[in-house]
Design a protein around this motif. Structure first.
Motif, PDB file in Angstrom:
ATOM      1  N   PHE A  75     -15.437   7.916  12.120  1.00 56.65           N
ATOM      2  CA  PHE A  75     -15.122   6.542  11.771  1.00 56.65           C
ATOM      3  C   PHE A  75     -15.661   5.725  10.362  1.00 56.65           C
ATOM      4  O   PHE A  75     -14.893   5.179   9.893  1.00 56.65           O
ATOM      5  N   CYS A  76     -16.877   6.301   9.424  1.00 53.06           N
ATOM      6  CA  CYS A  76     -17.164   6.523   8.027  1.00 53.06           C
ATOM      7  C   CYS A  76     -15.117   5.718   7.363  1.00 53.06           C
ATOM      8  O   CYS A  76     -15.525   4.958   6.089  1.00 53.06           O
ATOM      9  N   LEU A  77     -14.759   7.464   7.180  1.00 48.56           N
ATOM     10  CA  LEU A  77     -14.183   7.106   6.407  1.00 48.56           C
ATOM     11  C   LEU A  77     -12.581   5.825   6.812  1.00 48.56           C
ATOM     12  O   LEU A  77     -11.719   5.632   6.296  1.00 48.56           O
ATOM     13  N   ILE A 124      -8.922   8.948   6.840  1.00 46.03           N
ATOM     14  CA  ILE A 124      -8.824   7.960   6.214  1.00 46.03           C
ATOM     15  C   ILE A 124      -6.492   7.766   6.074  1.00 46.03           C
ATOM     16  O   ILE A 124      -5.894   7.188   6.508  1.00 46.03           O
ATOM     17  N   ALA A 125      -6.447   9.201   6.067  1.00 40.56           N
ATOM     18  CA  ALA A 125      -4.123   9.171   6.413  1.00 40.56           C
ATOM     19  C   ALA A 125      -4.244   8.666   8.163  1.00 40.56           C
ATOM     20  O   ALA A 125      -3.002   8.057   8.255  1.00 40.56           O
ATOM     21  N   ALA A 126      -4.909   9.517   8.611  1.00 36.91           N
ATOM     22  CA  ALA A 126      -4.454   9.028  10.230  1.00 36.91           C
ATOM     23  C   ALA A 126      -4.697   7.322  10.885  1.00 36.91           C
ATOM     24  O   ALA A 126      -3.579   7.369  11.136  1.00 36.91           O
ATOM     25  N   ILE A 127      -5.734   6.555  10.037  1.00 36.27           N
ATOM     26  CA  ILE A 127      -5.445   5.627  10.375  1.00 36.27           C
ATOM     27  C   ILE A 127      -3.988   4.676   9.675  1.00 36.27           C
ATOM     28  O   ILE A 127      -4.083   4.113  10.137  1.00 36.27           O
ATOM     29  N   ASN A 128      -4.152   5.065   7.919  1.00 37.35           N
ATOM     30  CA  ASN A 128      -3.212   4.558   7.906  1.00 37.35           C
ATOM     31  C   ASN A 128      -1.886   4.394   8.293  1.00 37.35           C
ATOM     32  O   ASN A 128      -0.874   3.369   8.144  1.00 37.35           O
ATOM     33  N   ALA A 184     -13.012   3.393   7.554  1.00 37.41           N
ATOM     34  CA  ALA A 184     -13.693   1.465   7.638  1.00 37.41           C
ATOM     35  C   ALA A 184     -12.197   1.038   6.545  1.00 37.41           C
ATOM     36  O   ALA A 184     -12.679  -0.122   7.140  1.00 37.41           O
ATOM     37  N   GLU A 185     -12.409   1.707   5.796  1.00 35.42           N
ATOM     38  CA  GLU A 185     -11.076   0.447   5.017  1.00 35.42           C
ATOM     39  C   GLU A 185      -9.956   0.841   5.717  1.00 35.42           C
ATOM     40  O   GLU A 185      -9.620  -0.681   5.246  1.00 35.42           O
ATOM     41  N   GLY A 186      -9.754   1.159   6.006  1.00 36.83           N
ATOM     42  CA  GLY A 186      -8.574   1.417   6.979  1.00 36.83           C
ATOM     43  C   GLY A 186      -8.440   0.391   8.583  1.00 36.83           C
ATOM     44  O   GLY A 186      -7.904  -0.944   8.284  1.00 36.83           O
ATOM     45  N   LEU A 187     -10.348   0.656   8.640  1.00 38.40           N
ATOM     46  CA  LEU A 187      -9.918  -0.741   9.710  1.00 38.40           C
ATOM     47  C   LEU A 187      -9.484  -2.152   8.977  1.00 38.40           C
ATOM     48  O   LEU A 187      -9.413  -2.945   9.780  1.00 38.40           O
ATOM     49  N   GLY A 188      -9.932  -2.030   8.127  1.00 39.96           N
ATOM     50  CA  GLY A 188     -10.272  -3.752   6.736  1.00 39.96           C
ATOM     51  C   GLY A 188      -8.412  -3.775   6.633  1.00 39.96           C
ATOM     52  O   GLY A 188      -8.341  -4.708   6.586  1.00 39.96           O
ATOM     53  N   LEU A 189      -7.850  -3.273   6.850  1.00 33.31           N
ATOM     54  CA  LEU A 189      -6.402  -3.170   6.064  1.00 33.31           C
ATOM     55  C   LEU A 189      -5.592  -3.775   7.595  1.00 33.31           C
ATOM     56  O   LEU A 189      -4.857  -4.246   7.666  1.00 33.31           O
ATOM     57  N   ALA A 190      -6.123  -3.004   8.737  1.00 34.72           N
ATOM     58  CA  ALA A 190      -5.537  -3.345  10.530  1.00 34.72           C
ATOM     59  C   ALA A 190      -5.793  -4.876  10.025  1.00 34.72           C
ATOM     60  O   ALA A 190      -5.066  -5.168  10.767  1.00 34.72           O
TER      61      ALA A 190
END
Lengths: 562, 284
Positions: A270-272, A245-249, A274-280
C-alpha cells in the motif's frame, strides 16, 4: 457444547491441511466452526499451528483454552501445553508423561503410525483421525473430504489418506470412554465456511468486478488466488502485476475504460500504491483497494496480524482528498462491504479502501444463512452535453462520468490540476474551485457512512473496529455473565466518520478502545474528531489476534484503574 | 490546415522543440489511417513530452510519471476496440517507468509506445536522463554523467518485443509513416523518437542528429532478430532509423480473453442472484 482444538507442527508438516480438513469435516457434520491460522514466513521448519473451535451455536472468536492439543512435534507441546484445559487431551510423542497427570495424555507417534501406511507425510491425517476418534465422529464426512482434496493425486493417495485416518482413530479408541461430542448434530448442508480472503474475493465477483490486478503479498494473496481460480466462471481479467505501482495503475486504467476494478495488497504494498491512490483521487476514477494489514514498519511480520494501518490509509498520498475507509468485522460483512465499496466508489468517483488483516484474511467462519444484503448498482454512465466536461464543477462535487469509446464524448483525465475539460491548468483560481469541488464530496460521503454497531452497557463500553468485533462481543458477554454490564461500539465504516457520531458518543459509559496497534489509532481519530478524551485503551501489537480470555483479563485490569 | 485531431489547448513547449514534429506526425498518422478522435486513447506520464495528449483532440489519460504503460495496457484490455497509444519522454518511460517498460515487453499488449527521446530532462531543467551520453554535463552532473546510456532498442529486441522502430522528429513525413506502421501493427510497438531539446541539450542538437541519422533501405529484413540486435547497437557516427525489428506473436488481450472466454469487459451488468447462488456452492 463448545470445543477448541489446536494442532501444531513445523511448516511442511501439513498443519494447514489439518485446518482445512477439520473445519470442513466439522462443518459438514453440522457444527459451527471458527478457525485461526498462525504460521511463520517460511515454507519448511519453524512453528505453525491452527486452532479450530466448534460448537452447536455460531462462533465469532478464538479461545485460549484448548480441549485437544495434537502435537506433530515437540515444540508444539512446549509452546501450548499450558493452554490445555483440565481434563483435556494431549496427543503426540512429546513431553514428559509426569507433566501430564492432570489430563489425557496419549504419546502417539504420528509419523511412525503414518509410516505404517507407507509414508510419514500422512502424519497430519493420522492426527485428524485421532482427533475425530476422541470427538466420537464417524468417518463418513472425513472420507468424502479426503476424496475431494486428494482426487487430483490419484486413487492410491486417497486410499492411503483414508487408511491414515483410520489408523489414527483406532489408536485412540481404547482410551475414549465417552466421546467429547455429547450433542450430535444432523449434517446441515446449508452451513458455509469461508475465510476473509475468500469473502473479499467473492464480494468483488458479486459486485461485477471485471478487472483485478495485484502483486502477491501476504496476507492478501488469498484474494488474488481466489479471484484467479474463478476468473473464467465470472469473466474477470486477472493480472499479476510487476509491482504494486503497476497493480494500482492498471486498476485505475481499467476503471477509466469502464470496468469495475480492484486491487489488494498489504501495508508495504500500500506504501507503493500511495501515489496511485492520489491519481485515482485527482482523476476522480472509481477504485477499490484492499489493505490486508500485517505488523510493520517495513517488512515487519509477514504472516501475522495488525490493525496498524488505519491512520496511514486515512492520510495516504500527499495533500487532501476524500476517500472511504471500511473495515469488515467478519467474512459475511466483507462480502457486503466490498459490494458497497464498488457502489460508493462509482457514485462519488473516489477511492474506497477496505482494511482487512491477517486474522480476518485467514480465519474461517461458519454461517447458517449467509446474509448478503448489498446489491451492485447499475453503472452510472450519464448523458451530457458536448463538448464533454469530465470535471464539470457541480454543487455535489460529482461530475457526470463518461467512458472513452462508448459515445461521442472525449474523456480527458489528468493527474495535473485541470480545468473542467480535463486539460492541465495553472489558473490558480480554477485550482481553488477544483479542489473545493473534490473536497465537497466529503460532506455527502459522511451522510452515506453508516453508524457503528452499538449495544449499550451501563458499566463500560468496549470500542473497536474491523476484525476485533467477534472477540469484543464474546468478551462482553462473559463480562455480563460476571455481572459487569458491558456495551460495545464497533466500527465497520470508519472514515469519514458518520454524521450522527457525536450524538452517539454523547451518552456512552466508560469507553475502552480495543485495537491491534500500539498507538490507539481509532481512539486518536475519535479524540481528534469528537473532541472527547479516550484515555482507556487496550492495545496489542504482538502480531497475534486477541483471544477471548486474554481480552477479558485486560478489560478487567482497565476496570480496576478506571 | 485543419485536422480532425486539432485541439484548442495552448501549447506550452519551447519554440523549436522537437515535440512539435512528433505531434504533427502523430496527428497526420491518425488522420491518414482514418481514425476518429473518440476511438483513440492517448495515455501519458509526466514531462514535456507527456503534455502532448492535451494538444490532440482524443480521449486522454495523463497519469503519473512513469506509469503510462500499466494504464494503457488496462485500457486496451478492457476495451480492445480502442486504439491505445502511450507516449512520454525518455525519463518517464525508461527511468521512472523502466520496470513497467520491461514487463510490457513480456506481456505484448496491443499498444503503441512513443518515446520522445531527447536524452535529457526538460521539465526539471536539464538533468541527465537514462539515455544521456556518459560524461553529459548538467547542473546535477557538473562533472559529467557517470552512467552509460540505456539502449532501449537493444533492450526491446533482446526481449523479443513485437515491433521496434526509431524515428527522428526532424523528419515529420518519415516519422508519420513509421507511426502508421506501429499503429496498425498488432502487438506491442515501440517507437523511440530522437528529438533535439533546444533548451537543455547542447550536445545532441538538430544538426548533430541530422549529420548522423540515415534510413534503413528496403533490403533490410526486420524479421531477423540477431541482425536487428546488431543494427540496434549502431550509434555514434551513424544512427539507423526505421523499423528495426518486428515479430508477430499473440497479444496480451488475445491470450487473456481466450483464457476467460470473453470478448471485452465493457460493463455487462450483473445477474446478482445467479452469481450468488453459483458462488454458494464453493463454500459448502
Amino acid at each position: 457444547m463448545d470445543l477448541n482444538l489446536l494442532v501444531g507442527g513445523e511448516a511442511g508438516q501439513g498443519v494447514q491441511t489439518v485446518s482445512g480438513a477439520l473445519s470442513t469435516i466439522l462443518q459438514r457434520s453440522g457444527y459451527f466452526v471458527f478457525s485461526i491460522e498462525d504460521y511463520q514466513s517460511r515454507i519448511r521448519g519453524g512453528h505453525s499451528f491452527t486452532q479450530v473451535r466448534f460448537s452447536t451455536t455460531p462462533l465469532r472468536a478464538a479461545l485460549k483454552e484448548v480441549d485437544i492439543l495434537a502435537c506433530l512435534n515437540e515444540e508444539t507441546y512446549q509452546l501450548h501445553r499450558r493452554r490445555v484445559k483440565e481434563g483435556g487431551w494431549v496427543l503426540g510423542a512429546v513431553g514428559n508423561e509426569r507433566e501430564a497427570h492432570f489430563q489425557h495424555f496419549l504419546p502417539l507417534n504420528f509419523e511412525k503410525i503414518a509410516e505404517g501406511v507407507g509414508n510419514k507425510i500422512f502424519a497430519n491425517i493420522v492426527a485428524v483421525g485421532a482427533i475425530l476418534g476422541i470427538l466420537g465422529l464417524d468417518l463418513e464426512s472425513a472420507d468424502s473430504y479426503l476424496e475431494e482434496i486428494f482426487a487430483r493425486k490419484g486413487e492410491e493417495i486417497v486410499e492411503k489418506n483414508k487408511q491414515a485416518l483410520r489408523r489414527g482413530r483406532d489408536e485412540v479408541i481404547p482410551y475414549v470412554s465417552s466421546p467429547l461430542i455429547e450433542e450430535t448434530r444432523r449434517g446441515n448442508s446449508s452451513l458455509l465456511v469461508l475465510d476473509g480472503n475468500q469473502a473479499l474475493g467473492w464480494g468483488a465477483l458479486l459486485s461485477g468486478c471485471q478487472f483485478y490486478s495485484a502483486y502477491p503479498m501476504t496476507p492478501s494473496t488469498g484474494i488474488l488466488n481466489f479471484i484467479s481460480s474463478h476468473a473464467k466462471e465470472y469473466g474477470v481479467v486477472v493480472e499479476q502485476a510487476e509491482d504494486e505501482i503497476a497493480a494500482i495503475n492498471m486498476a485505475i486504467g481499467a476503471s477509466y475504460a469502464g470496468a469495475r476494478a480492484m486491487t489488494a495488497t498489504s501495508g508495504g504494498g500500500f506504501c507503493l500504491m500511495a501515489e496511485g491512490l492520489g491519481l485515482a483521487a485527482m482523476t476522480e476514477t472509481p477504485l477499490v483497494v484492499v489493505d490486508a494489514q500485517r505488523p510493520g514498519p517495513s517488512t515487519g511480520l509477514p504472516t501475522r496480524t495488525s490493525q496498524g494501518d488505519l491512520e496511514f490509509v486515512i492520510h495516504a498520498s500527499h495533500d487532501e482528498f476524500p476517500r472511504f475507509v471500511f473495515a469488515p468485522r467478519d467474512p459475511q460483512e466483507a462480502i457486503n462491504l466490498v459490494i458497497r465499496a464498488f457502489n460508493l466508489a462509482e457514485k462519488y468517483q473516489v477511492p474506497v479502501i477496505i482494511l482487512s488483516d491477517q486474522y480476518l484474511a485467514d480465519s474461517k467462519w461458519t454461517y447458517e444463512n449467509l446474509e448478503v444484503k448489498e446489491r451492485p448498482d447499475a453503472p452510472q454512465f450519464s448523458s451530457f452535453p458536448l463538448p464533454y466536461r469530465r470535471y464539470l464543477i457541480s454543487p455535489s462535487g460529482v461530475s457526470p462520468r463518461a467512458i472513452p469509446g462508448l459515445g461521442k464524448a472525449l474523456v480527458v483525465a489528468d493527474s495535473d490540476e485541470h480545468d473542467e475539460f480535463g486539460h492541465l491548468t495553472e489558473d490558480l483560481n480554477l485550482r481553488v474551485e477544483m479542489h473545493k469541488k473534490r473536497m465537497r464530496k466529503k460532506e455527502t460521503m459522511r451522510k452515506e457512512v453508516r453508524l457503528p454497531y452499538h449495544r449499550e452497557g451501563k458499566d463500560l463500553t468496549l470500542i473497536g473496529w474491523g476484525s476485533t468485533w467477534g472477540v469484543i462481543e464474546e468478551a462482553g458477554e462473559r463480562l455480563k455473565a460476571e455481572g459487569i454490564d458491558s456495551g460495545i461500539i464497533h466500527f465497520s465504516e470508519i472514515y469519514p466518520l458518520p454524521l450522527q457520531i457525536e450524538e452517539l458518543f454523547s451518552h456512552v459509559s466508560l469507553p475502552v478502545v480495543v485495537e491491534n496497534n500500539y498507538g490507539g489509532q481509532l481512539a486518536n481519530l475519535l479524540e481528534r474528531e469528537l473532541k472527547l478524551p479516550f484515555p482507556f485503551r487496550i492495545n496489542s501489537y504482538n502480531g497475534r489476534p486477541f483471544l477471548v480470555e486474554e481480552l477479558l483479563l485486560k478489560v478487567k485490569e482497565v476496570g480496576k484503574n478506571g | 490546415m485543419g485536422n480532425l485531431f486539432d485541439s484548442q489547448v495552448e501549447i506550452a513547449w519551447c519554440p523549436g522543440c522537437g515535440n512539435f514534429g512528433i505531434l504533427r506526425a502523430l496527428k497526420g498518422a491518425l488522420t491518414e489511417l482514418g481514425f476518429s478522435p473518440e476511438e483513440v486513447v492517448l495515455v501519458s506520464g509526466i514531462g514535456q513530452a507527456a503534455k502532448l495528449p492535451h494538444y490532440i483532440a482524443a480521449n486522454v489519460f495523463n497519469g503519473l510519471h512513469g506509469r503510462s504503460i500499466p494504464v494503457a495496457l488496462a485500457v486496451k484490455t478492457v476495451n480492445p476496440r480502442l486504439l491505445v497509444i502511450a507516449e512520454s519522454g525518455d525519463g518517464c518511460m525508461y527511468g521512472e517507468g523502466g520496470n513497467h517498460f520491461l514487463h510490457a515487453l513480456r506481456r505484448n499488449p496491443d499498444i503503441t509506445v512513443i518515446v520522445h527521446n531527447n536524452q535529457v530532462y526538460g521539465l526539471t531543467k536539464g538533468q541527465a536522463s537514462p539515455t544521456s551520453e556518459e560524461g553529459f554535463v548538467s547542473k546535477a552532473q557538473p562533472w559529467g554523467n557517470l552512467s552509460l546510456p540505456l539502449n532501449p532498442l537493444s533492450l526491446a529486441i533482446s526481449q523479443d518485443a513485437s515491433f521496434v522502430a526509431r524515428g527522428f522528429s526532424g523528419d515529420v513525413d518519415k516519422l508519420k509513416e513509421i507511426i502508421k506502421e506501429a499503429l496498425t501493427w498488432r502487438g506491442f510497438s515501440l517507437i523511440d523518437v530522437l528529438q533535439p531539446c533546444v533548451t537543455f541539450n547542447r550536445v545532441n542538437t538538430f544538426a548533430w542528429y541530422k549529420e548522423r541519422v540515415y534510413y534503413l533501405d528496403d533490403s533490410y529484413q526486420p524479421e531477423d532478430r540477431i541482425k536487428a540486435l546488431e543494427k540496434s547497437l549502431e550509434w555514434g557516427d551513424k544512427i539507423p532509423l526505421g523499423v528495426i525489428y518486428q515479430h508477430q506473436r499473440p497479444t496480451f488481450q488475445d491470450k487473456i480473453y481466450s483464457q476467460i472466454e470473453e470478448e471485452d469487459l465493457i460493463y455487462r451488468g450483473v445477474n446478482f442472484d445467479d452469481l450468488f447462488s453459483r458462488g454458494l456452492r464453493l463454500f459448502t
